[in-house]
Design an enzyme around this catalytic site. Sequence first.
Site, PDB file in Angstrom:
ATOM      1  CD  GLN A  50       5.779  -7.169   7.474  1.00 56.24           C
ATOM      2  OE1 GLN A  50       6.716  -6.397   7.608  1.00 56.24           O
ATOM      3  NE2 GLN A  50       5.078  -7.264   6.358  1.00 56.24           N
ATOM      4  CG  LEU A  89       7.186  -7.405   1.628  1.00 56.27           C
ATOM      5  CD1 LEU A  89       8.542  -7.827   2.172  1.00 56.27           C
ATOM      6  CD2 LEU A  89       7.098  -7.679   0.128  1.00 56.27           C
ATOM      7  CG  HIS A 134       4.195  -4.006  10.130  1.00 57.58           C
ATOM      8  ND1 HIS A 134       3.125  -4.842   9.872  1.00 57.58           N
ATOM      9  CD2 HIS A 134       4.650  -3.599   8.921  1.00 57.58           C
ATOM     10  CE1 HIS A 134       2.942  -4.913   8.553  1.00 57.58           C
ATOM     11  NE2 HIS A 134       3.846  -4.171   7.956  1.00 57.58           N
TER      12      HIS A 134
HETATM   13 CO    CO Z   1       4.106  -3.830   5.978  1.00 56.25          CO
END
Ligand code: CO
Length: 151
Positions: A50, A89, A134
């Site tokens: 991320q 997020l 993720h």
């Molecule tokens: Co996430």
Amino acid sequence: MIRKIILEGDPVLRKVSKEVTVFDERLAMLLDDMADTMYKADGAGLSAVQVGVLKRAFVIDTGDGLREFVNPKITKSSGTNKIKEEGCLSIPDRFGYVERPEHVWITYQDRNGESHQDKLSGYAAKAFCHESDHLDGILFIDRATKIKKYN
Ligand code: CO
């Protein structure tokens, strides 16, 4: 240091992250930055991907302090989590309803390369599953039975 959080739509979020093999100062800095970035954004978890780094590592704080997981694996899971709502997020405008296990048995390494095992339950188990996804390029919107927009 706060890093930029990559948003859904960027193809990097769909990549499979690579095993961490070097436990050095760079990894320590990355984990520190990930924690700073997660707290600044008021999140409960953040994966390296991320912030654009394809390493199998994430940080979580589900209310009982910061935890770091490097090369995390789920070896066993059981039950059904009572918490259905899930956000990310990287997807700041939506949340969804995702079924996760209530308990997960995990193995992982810390920032020094030491191996550990643990069992997580409830919110921590849910966050661990979300962040593990993720690392394989999976987002909660892929698993959600219902997706809603934040007002
Ligand atoms: Co996430």
